[in-house]
Write an enzyme that holds these catalytic residues in place. Structure first.
Site, PDB file in Angstrom:
ATOM      1  N   HIS A  63      -7.027  -2.104  15.230  1.00 45.84           N
ATOM      2  CA  HIS A  63      -6.931  -0.656  13.861  1.00 45.84           C
ATOM      3  C   HIS A  63      -7.051  -1.842  12.809  1.00 45.84           C
ATOM      4  O   HIS A  63      -7.864  -2.038  11.792  1.00 45.84           O
ATOM      5  CB  HIS A  63      -6.193  -0.599  13.923  1.00 45.84           C
ATOM      6  CG  HIS A  63      -6.357   1.132  12.434  1.00 45.84           C
ATOM      7  ND1 HIS A  63      -6.823   1.693  12.707  1.00 45.84           N
ATOM      8  CD2 HIS A  63      -6.049   0.641  11.930  1.00 45.84           C
ATOM      9  CE1 HIS A  63      -6.702   2.706  11.712  1.00 45.84           C
ATOM     10  NE2 HIS A  63      -5.905   2.062  11.165  1.00 45.84           N
ATOM     11  N   GLU A  64      -6.226  -2.317  12.127  1.00 44.32           N
ATOM     12  CA  GLU A  64      -5.900  -3.398  11.170  1.00 44.32           C
ATOM     13  C   GLU A  64      -6.388  -4.628  11.351  1.00 44.32           C
ATOM     14  O   GLU A  64      -6.677  -5.113  10.517  1.00 44.32           O
ATOM     15  CB  GLU A  64      -4.308  -4.519  11.593  1.00 44.32           C
ATOM     16  CG  GLU A  64      -3.067  -2.580  11.295  1.00 44.32           C
ATOM     17  CD  GLU A  64      -2.987  -2.043  11.125  1.00 44.32           C
ATOM     18  OE1 GLU A  64      -3.831  -1.911   9.729  1.00 44.32           O
ATOM     19  OE2 GLU A  64      -2.835  -0.623  10.767  1.00 44.32           O
ATOM     20  N   GLU A  67      -9.927   4.232   6.584  1.00 47.29           N
ATOM     21  CA  GLU A  67      -8.548   4.885   8.035  1.00 47.29           C
ATOM     22  C   GLU A  67      -9.732   5.492   8.281  1.00 47.29           C
ATOM     23  O   GLU A  67      -9.497   5.133  10.210  1.00 47.29           O
ATOM     24  CB  GLU A  67      -7.630   5.896   6.987  1.00 47.29           C
ATOM     25  CG  GLU A  67      -6.852   4.933   5.972  1.00 47.29           C
ATOM     26  CD  GLU A  67      -5.822   4.073   6.619  1.00 47.29           C
ATOM     27  OE1 GLU A  67      -6.442   3.556   8.178  1.00 47.29           O
ATOM     28  OE2 GLU A  67      -5.658   2.818   5.966  1.00 47.29           O
ATOM     29  N   GLY A 122       3.439   2.474  10.874  1.00 46.01           N
ATOM     30  CA  GLY A 122       2.644   1.670  11.600  1.00 46.01           C
ATOM     31  C   GLY A 122       2.180   0.556  12.006  1.00 46.01           C
ATOM     32  O   GLY A 122       2.848  -0.504  12.561  1.00 46.01           O
ATOM     33  N   ALA A 123       1.137  -0.395  10.862  1.00 40.65           N
ATOM     34  CA  ALA A 123       1.601  -1.201  10.819  1.00 40.65           C
ATOM     35  C   ALA A 123       0.362  -1.454   9.159  1.00 40.65           C
ATOM     36  O   ALA A 123      -0.251  -0.234   8.694  1.00 40.65           O
ATOM     37  CB  ALA A 123       0.538  -1.823  11.690  1.00 40.65           C
ATOM     38  N   MET A 124      -0.051  -2.600   8.634  1.00 38.73           N
ATOM     39  CA  MET A 124      -0.450  -2.444   7.443  1.00 38.73           C
ATOM     40  C   MET A 124      -1.235  -4.306   7.406  1.00 38.73           C
ATOM     41  O   MET A 124      -0.734  -4.978   7.748  1.00 38.73           O
ATOM     42  CB  MET A 124       0.494  -2.614   6.170  1.00 38.73           C
ATOM     43  CG  MET A 124       0.163  -2.716   5.303  1.00 38.73           C
ATOM     44  SD  MET A 124      -0.804  -1.597   4.123  1.00 38.73           S
ATOM     45  CE  MET A 124      -1.472  -2.808   3.438  1.00 38.73           C
ATOM     46  N   GLU A 125      -2.449  -3.858   6.661  1.00 40.78           N
ATOM     47  CA  GLU A 125      -3.387  -4.677   7.268  1.00 40.78           C
ATOM     48  C   GLU A 125      -3.517  -5.044   6.422  1.00 40.78           C
ATOM     49  O   GLU A 125      -4.874  -5.926   5.468  1.00 40.78           O
ATOM     50  CB  GLU A 125      -4.681  -4.044   7.454  1.00 40.78           C
ATOM     51  CG  GLU A 125      -5.361  -3.194   5.367  1.00 40.78           C
ATOM     52  CD  GLU A 125      -4.618  -1.482   5.386  1.00 40.78           C
ATOM     53  OE1 GLU A 125      -3.697  -1.356   6.291  1.00 40.78           O
ATOM     54  OE2 GLU A 125      -5.221  -0.942   4.819  1.00 40.78           O
ATOM     55  N   HIS A 149      -9.409  -3.318   8.870  1.00 44.04           N
ATOM     56  CA  HIS A 149      -9.542  -3.752   7.580  1.00 44.04           C
ATOM     57  C   HIS A 149      -9.763  -4.590   7.034  1.00 44.04           C
ATOM     58  O   HIS A 149      -9.710  -4.619   6.192  1.00 44.04           O
ATOM     59  CB  HIS A 149      -8.170  -3.186   7.533  1.00 44.04           C
ATOM     60  CG  HIS A 149      -7.587  -1.264   7.716  1.00 44.04           C
ATOM     61  ND1 HIS A 149      -8.867  -0.522   7.263  1.00 44.04           N
ATOM     62  CD2 HIS A 149      -7.037  -0.867   8.102  1.00 44.04           C
ATOM     63  CE1 HIS A 149      -8.350   0.930   7.441  1.00 44.04           C
ATOM     64  NE2 HIS A 149      -6.866   0.463   8.083  1.00 44.04           N
ATOM     65  N   GLU A 153       0.832  -1.696  -0.143  1.00 47.87           N
ATOM     66  CA  GLU A 153      -0.186  -0.399   0.044  1.00 47.87           C
ATOM     67  C   GLU A 153       1.025   1.304  -0.180  1.00 47.87           C
ATOM     68  O   GLU A 153       1.931   1.137   0.755  1.00 47.87           O
ATOM     69  CB  GLU A 153      -0.759  -0.024   0.958  1.00 47.87           C
ATOM     70  CG  GLU A 153      -1.887   1.162   1.383  1.00 47.87           C
ATOM     71  CD  GLU A 153      -3.056   1.412   2.176  1.00 47.87           C
ATOM     72  OE1 GLU A 153      -2.716   1.139   3.418  1.00 47.87           O
ATOM     73  OE2 GLU A 153      -4.088   1.956   1.981  1.00 47.87           O
TER      74      GLU A 153
HETATM   75  N1  BES Z   1      -3.635   1.302   6.035  1.00 47.89           N
HETATM   76  C1  BES Z   1      -2.814   1.823   7.212  1.00 47.89           C
HETATM   77  C2  BES Z   1      -1.179   1.778   6.662  1.00 47.89           C
HETATM   78  C3  BES Z   1      -0.579   2.509   5.272  1.00 47.89           C
HETATM   79  C4  BES Z   1      -1.012   3.798   5.579  1.00 47.89           C
HETATM   80  C5  BES Z   1       0.191   2.066   4.835  1.00 47.89           C
HETATM   81  C6  BES Z   1       0.019   4.778   4.418  1.00 47.89           C
HETATM   82  C7  BES Z   1       0.458   2.392   3.553  1.00 47.89           C
HETATM   83  C8  BES Z   1       0.481   3.680   3.362  1.00 47.89           C
HETATM   84  C9  BES Z   1      -2.681   1.359   8.446  1.00 47.89           C
HETATM   85  O1  BES Z   1      -3.783   0.435   8.312  1.00 47.89           O
HETATM   86  C10 BES Z   1      -2.516   2.283   9.753  1.00 47.89           C
HETATM   87  O2  BES Z   1      -3.565   3.156   9.376  1.00 47.89           O
HETATM   88  N2  BES Z   1      -1.564   2.321  10.276  1.00 47.89           N
HETATM   89  C11 BES Z   1      -1.741   3.268  11.295  1.00 47.89           C
HETATM   90  C12 BES Z   1      -1.292   3.194  12.790  1.00 47.89           C
HETATM   91  C13 BES Z   1      -2.635   2.373  12.720  1.00 47.89           C
HETATM   92  C14 BES Z   1      -2.964   2.197  13.958  1.00 47.89           C
HETATM   93  C15 BES Z   1      -2.911   4.103  12.976  1.00 47.89           C
HETATM   94  C16 BES Z   1      -0.539   4.025  10.305  1.00 47.89           C
HETATM   95  O3  BES Z   1       0.706   3.213  10.022  1.00 47.89           O
HETATM   96  O4  BES Z   1       0.398   4.418  11.094  1.00 47.89           O
HETATM   97 ZN    ZN Z   2      -5.354   2.049   8.525  1.00 48.53          ZN
END
Ligand code: BES
Ligand code: ZN
Length: 846
Positions: A292-293, A315, A257-260, A296, A121
């Site tokens: 959160h993940e 998001e 932070g993390a990826m779903e 998703h 992503e």
């Molecule tokens: N889908 C996002 C990760 C992401 C963000 C991928 C931007 C590519 C570009 C994931 O679900 C997400 O929102 N991650 C957050 C952490 C979350 C717990 C708020 C992040 O990475 O900050």
């Molecule tokens: Zn997210």
């Protein structure tokens, strides 16, 4: 601006049969993909980025193709339309920039190792294989992979492994066909991993995976949370988790932070692993990220936005659900309070600057996609709007609407209005017209509440901090008052409700709007309404007091009330406090810090004031954790100590030094909730080269990212030029500071007056390097956002402008540059106008 070409208009994929051969030692990979689908044109296009395309064949015959690097595509002359199966042979390089396929480095027992990770992503699947890399282009994937495998190493992907015998013979790992899904959700991870597994109620196999650099016990907490959250969502959404496994994999290097990824969620280690010595807030954070993940997996993966302009569907929604889920499984944590102290202020601050984007926002160029993920807008504001909507509809109608939405659109793609339609069906309310004013317009309103000629007058106006152009925007505002007799919403510019005295007689408490602070607006109470609320303050619940402190702070930032008044407001709160009230005061303190120069005479008065405010809390809580104390006490103590150590509170400083002495041979053993403060205090009060050396060594040696963070924050207290130079040199040395942590260091060093000038000079001198190291990364724009958040002098404003204005045409940072200029200018102006009033108020308060 040229619109992005949608490749799905030339080719609609149905299935990818993808094979990769990965060579870690040469940092290369090669692959073969057979894509089945429908050609809509005789010449079709696939995405690719930095791939070498070796051949394209259709039914054994070679096809002509041309690579188009500017558009990250390859154009293929198929020669006919209709169903085809194209086979593409390709090759690529594995690079370190944390997108596509990348290595993630770590050290275990002194040995350097790496795992291979993916991050697709938003549009990085095209770095790994040719594909239609658009969210709407859903297809099934059959993934297989081989690599320079060593004893004990494993591969994980979205689906369970199949053909295990075949793998034992050939070394090729094969995974079951995925459901129909978007390319950005495909993932794999490989290396020497440990795991813990359990089953969720519905039979899903839940697993936590990490490198062996961490104790096995650090996987337990996440496993327990993940299982219970999946159980909760299956129940709440009324739709079963759609695939057989849900793996959570922590990577040592991770951009966001993390990826779903569906079935194989990837995390920064700090957001998945929790050891015995961990603080309450880090555990809560891990739980929220997991929730959160996992949200998703339904919202985003099962049903996906058609295009990135509706990213909020993913998001904003997940960011709301993480709180709903954790509140349901751990009600005693009062996790909604966390949103009140983090997401709410972030949204209210950023959304008050003119030029901010709306939650729903057009995207025309791929470089703009990254800028969509603005944490304060699409996450914090977006989820605030979802909480607001959930309250307006009621939880039952809300959940029932979601079920309809999932059932209707599963494995498909949607736009925002599809969700509104489902929610309207179950609630009978016109959701679209209610939400449009909030999602399509940037900013938010301030409601002024006043008693005029015996009537209650409510009016709305957009709330701004700093220079702005008022466009007369209006919102449909749910008033959520504590009084009976008021209308539900304010949609017009103003309204007058007759007979205020009569209303007041029918209601017992002081009038309040936006109870529980779930709607996205603030209130400016005036005259007797304000007096009544401030009088009632000591008896109001903690969330409300926090809200009022927050609203007053914002009004002061905007110059609508005097900043000096805030001093008077917090100076009264000298009693024992809840976490929420302590946090609200602390946020005002952060605002006041900017008026108080380090080492000045007024600073000692200000410190005295803080000691008055937090003294009673210190007396109650003490310095160290008490066996059996509540989580809230631990969290409150962190705030109290942070303020008292800043204020040179003699006893607290002595205690901190004492604790340092006890643990000085193994600093990692300091209790996590106090560790940051103790390390910081020691550097502040007793900086020596040896101490710096010890901190830096510990930073490199540990695999505990919370400990690393504490050490970094402590080192940023340094007042020694050579230490700062040494840190800045390490910025380019991955063995010392990981690229994923650069923006954190940058923020810490910018926040201190002594270190700010050095790191700011470094950033400007090394801008090209920053751009090449982090340019495609999510953290890149923070190198613009952080100075904008911290600079407070005319000199820095001029430097910021001189450096960034010439880069205004870089779409990845353009908006942040122009907003940043406004933000700093507003701050410089505020300090100039209010400084003497603030100083006078501090003098008066002590
Ligand atoms: N889908 C996002 C990760 C992401 C963000 C991928 C931007 C590519 C570009 C994931 O679900 C997400 O929102 N991650 C957050 C952490 C979350 C717990 C708020 C992040 O990475 O900050
Ligand atoms: Zn997210």
């Amino acid at each position: 601006m040229t619109a992005v070409k949608r490749l799905i208009e030339t080719f609609v994929p149905e299935n990818y049969d993808l094979f990769l051969d990965i060579n870690r030692s040469s940092k290369t990979f090669s692959g073969r993909v057979t894509i089945t689908g429908e050609a809509l044109k005789e010449q079709i296009s696939l995405h690719q980025h930095d791939l070498e395309i070796l051949s394209v064949t259709l039914e054994g015959k070679s096809l002509n193709f041309t690579k188009d690097d500017a558009n990250e595509a390859v154009h293929i002359a198929v020669g006919r339309t209709g169903d085809v199966a194209l086979t593409v042979m390709f090759a690529g390089n594995i690079t370190d920039n944390m997108t596509g396929i990348y290595p993630s480095y770590y050290t275990v027992d002194g040995v350097k190792k790496e795992v291979i990770a993916t991050q697709f992503e938003s549009h990085f699947a095209r770095e790994a294989f040719p594909c239609v890399d658009e969210p709407e282009a859903k297809a099934t994937f059959d993934f297989s992979v081989t690599f320079d495998q060593e004893e004990g190493e494993i591969v994980l992907s979205n689906m369970p492994e199949i053909k295990v015998e075949h793998r034992k013979e050939t070394g090729v790992w094969t995974f079951d066909t995925t459901p129909r899904m978007s390319s950005y959700l495909l993932a794999f991870g490989l290396g020497d991993l440990q795991s813990k597994k359990a089953k969720a109620k519905g039979g899903t196999e839940v697993g936590i995976f990490a490198t062996k650099a961490h104790p096995a016990s650090s996987l337990d907490f996440a496993l327990d949370i993940a299982v219970r959250v999946i159980d909760f969502y299956e129940d709440y959404f009324g739709v079963k988790y759609p695939i057989p496994l849900s793996y959570q994999l922590a990577h040592p290097d991770f951009s966001s932070g993390a990826m779903e990824n569906w079935g194989l969620i990837t995390y920064r280690e700090i957001y998945l692993l929790v050891d015995e010595n961990s603080s309450v807030s880090s555990r809560q954070q891990v739980a929220l990220v997991i929730a959160h993940e996992l949200a998703h997996q339904w919202f985003g993966n099962l049903v996906t936005m058609k295009w990135w302009d509706d990213l909020w569907l993913n998001e904003s929604f997940a960011n709301m659900m993480e709180y709903v889920a954790i509140d349901a499984i751990e009600p005693s944590w009062n996790i909604m309070e966390d949103f009140q102290t983090t997401g709410c202020p972030a949204a209210l601050k950023r959304d008050a600057t003119d030029g901010v984007q709306s939650v729903h926002v057009e995207v025309n160029h791929p470089d703009e996609i990254n800028t969509l993920f603005d944490p304060a807008i699409v996450y914090a504001k977006g989820s605030r709007l979802m909480h607001m909507l959930r309250r307006w509809l009621g939880n039952e109608a809300f959940a029932a609407g979601l079920k309809i939405y999932f059932e209707k659109h599963q494995y498909g793609s949607t736009v925002g209005h599809d969700l509104w339609e489902a929610l309207s069906q179950t609630s009978g309310k016109d959701v679209a017209s209610f939400m449009d004013s909030w999602l399509e317009q940037p900013g938010y309103p301030v409601v002024s509440a006043n008693v005029e000629d015996g009537a209650l007058k409510l009016s709305q106006e957009q709330f701004f901090i700093g220079e702005h152009e008022n466009k007369g925007r209006l919102w449909e505002i749910p008033l959520n008052s504590n009084w009976a007799g008021l209308p539900d919403t304010l949609s017009s510019e103003s309204m007058t409700i007759a007979n205020f005295d009569g209303l007041a007689a029918d209601n017992s408490n002081a009038l309040r709007l936006n109870t529980e602070n779930t709607a996205h607006y603030i209130t400016n109470y005036q005259g007797q309404l304000l007096e009544n609320i401030l009088k009632a303050l000591p008896d109001l619940d903690a969330v409300t007091v926090h809200q009022i402190l927050q609203e007053r702070r914002l009004l002061a930032e905007a110059g609508q009330i005097s900043y000096g008044d805030l001093v008077g407001l917090i100076a009264e709160l000298t009693g024992e406090k809840s976490y929420m009230v302590a946090a609200g005061i602390s946020q005002i303190g952060t605002g006041l810090d900017r008026f108080v120069d380090e080492g000045s005479a007024i600073e000692s008065k200000y410190k005295e004031l803080l000691i008055n405010i937090f003294g009673a809390d210190y007396a109650r809580l003490g310095f160290e954790k008490v066996a059996g104390e509540s989580d809230e006490d631990e969290m409150t103590r962190e705030i109290v100590l942070s303020n008292l150590l800043y204020a040179d509170h003699a006893e607290a400083v002595a205690k901190a030094s004492e604790l340092f002495e006890i643990h000085k041979d193994d600093l990692s053993k300091l209790p996590a909730s106090l560790r940051g403060e103790v390390l910081r205090n020691q550097l502040k009060t007793a900086e020596t080269d040896d101490l710096v050396e010890q901190y830096l060594k510990a930073y490199v040696a540990t695999n505990d990212n919370n400990f690393r963070r504490d050490l970094a924050l402590a080192l940023a207290q340094s007042k020694c030029e050579t230490t700062v130079a040494r840190i800045l040199e390490s910025f380019k040395n991955k063995d010392i500071i990981k690229p994923q942590d650069l923006s954190m260091w940058y923020a810490f060093l910018l926040s201190r007056p002594f270190t700010q000038k050095y790191v700011w000079a470094w950033a400007r001198e090394n801008w090209d390097w920053i751009k090449s190291a982090l340019g495609g990364d999510m953290s890149f724009d923070k190198f613009v956002i952080y100075p904008a958040m911290m600079f407070k002098t005319k000199e820095r404003l001029d430097e910021f402008k001189a450096f960034f204005e010439p880069q205004l045409d870089d779409m990845a940072i353009s908006r942040n540059i122009s907003m940043g200029i406004k933000e700093i200018a507003a701050r410089v102006d505020l300090i100039e106008r209010q400084k003497s009033a603030v100083h006078a108020a501090i003098e008066e308060a002590v």
